[in-house]
Each structure stands twice: as C-alpha cells, then as structure tokens.
Design a protein around this motif. Structure first.
Motif, mmCIF file in Angstrom:
data_model
loop_
_atom_site.group_PDB
_atom_site.id
_atom_site.type_symbol
_atom_site.label_atom_id
_atom_site.label_comp_id
_atom_site.label_asym_id
_atom_site.label_seq_id
_atom_site.Cartn_x
_atom_site.Cartn_y
_atom_site.Cartn_z
ATOM 1 N N ASP A 1 33.953 -68.054 -62.495
ATOM 2 C CA ASP A 1 34.028 -68.786 -60.856
ATOM 3 C C ASP A 1 35.543 -68.321 -60.484
ATOM 4 O OD1 ASP A 1 31.749 -69.874 -61.276
ATOM 5 O OD2 ASP A 1 32.464 -72.001 -61.777
ATOM 6 N N ARG A 2 36.524 -68.405 -61.249
ATOM 7 C CA ARG A 2 38.189 -67.849 -61.158
ATOM 8 C C ARG A 2 38.037 -66.684 -60.296
ATOM 9 N NH1 ARG A 2 43.101 -65.528 -62.635
ATOM 10 N NH2 ARG A 2 42.065 -64.638 -64.469
ATOM 11 N N GLU B 1 34.112 -70.945 -66.297
ATOM 12 C CA GLU B 1 35.318 -71.427 -65.347
ATOM 13 C C GLU B 1 36.192 -70.186 -65.058
ATOM 14 O OE1 GLU B 1 36.455 -75.838 -67.001
ATOM 15 O OE2 GLU B 1 37.028 -74.075 -68.088
ATOM 16 N N LEU C 1 35.317 -64.711 -59.430
ATOM 17 C CA LEU C 1 34.687 -64.598 -58.190
ATOM 18 C C LEU C 1 35.370 -65.093 -56.985
ATOM 19 C CD1 LEU C 1 31.060 -65.914 -59.216
ATOM 20 C CD2 LEU C 1 31.957 -63.545 -58.872
ATOM 21 N N GLY C 2 36.273 -66.064 -57.137
ATOM 22 C CA GLY C 2 37.012 -66.445 -56.234
ATOM 23 C C GLY C 2 38.187 -65.423 -55.808
ATOM 24 N N LEU C 3 38.659 -64.710 -56.878
ATOM 25 C CA LEU C 3 39.696 -63.600 -56.556
ATOM 26 C C LEU C 3 38.894 -62.430 -55.727
ATOM 27 C CD1 LEU C 3 41.532 -63.497 -59.991
ATOM 28 C CD2 LEU C 3 42.256 -64.350 -57.639
#
Length: 127
Positions: free
Chosen positions: A81-82, A78, A84-86
């Motif tokens: 994923d966070r 998780e 990578l989103g940043l």
C-alpha cells in the motif's frame, strides 16, 4: 577468489527521478550526491549501490533480473500500500492466505517484488 558485486545498474529515462523514487522505497540506500543528467546513484550496505543510467529506449519486456523487497517494520500488505501511494503499480498479485508476494513496477515500469516479512515466513506473530 570469486567476484563481488559493486553496483546494480538500472536503465532509466530520468535517472534522477528514479534514484529519488527508490530512495523513498529503500531505507538502507541513500543518494550518492554525484548524479548528473545521465546517471544517478544510491549508496547501500557494504558499499554496494544502485546506479540509474539514462537510456533512449523505453522498457518493452519483462525484467530479466529484479529486486525483491522484504518489509522490516510493517506487513507485506502495508508495504505494498505504501509503495502504491508512492507511484508503484501492480503487475501481478500473487498474495494468498498470508503467503506469496506482490509484483509491482516502479514509475518507469521496472518490476520488483514485495515479499512477506521474515517473521511471517517463520510463523512468528508480530506485535
């Protein structure tokens, strides 16, 4: 008596942008409020800091030293994923069967690792 760490310096093309990005990543570091175009810092636990320093050259080789992150309130996957989103990117994915880690890079290419949680390493089920 031995030495103690004061700060960790990270070369950057845009110190302010790097400090802002890492402030989103680390909840135990906050902007020091004393940045300028050549350096920007984040204050962390026990007075230690991350200091981003403007350099003219681009990063060309693997870091000799890097930060390892251990998620606190979410799983390793998780957190990956966070991040990578940043805007982080995957350098090497060494995750396997709930073990291992992911090597990511920040927006300027500096590598860092995302480890499993302490509970995962201890074999404790998360609720």
């Amino acid at each position: 008596m031995a030495s103690r760490t004061s700060n960790f310096c990270i070369d950057a093309h845009d110190p302010r942008a790097q400090a802002a990005w890492w402030a989103q990543v680390l909840d135990d570091f906050v902007p020091d409020g004393e940045d300028d175009e050549d350096e920007a810092g984040l204050l962390g636990p026990a007075g230690r800091s991350l200091l981003f320093l403007r350099v003219p050259e681009a990063k060309t080789v693997k870091n000799r030293m890097h930060v390892c992150l251990r998620p606190v309130d979410r799983s390793r996957d998780e957190e990956v994923d966070r991040l990578l989103g940043l805007g982080a990117t995957v350098v090497d994915d060494l995750r396997e069967d709930g073990a291992g880690w992911a090597v990511l890079a920040d927006p300027e290419g500096n590598e860092f690792c995302v480890l499993t949680t302490q509970a995962d390493e201890a074999g404790v089920a998360r609720s």
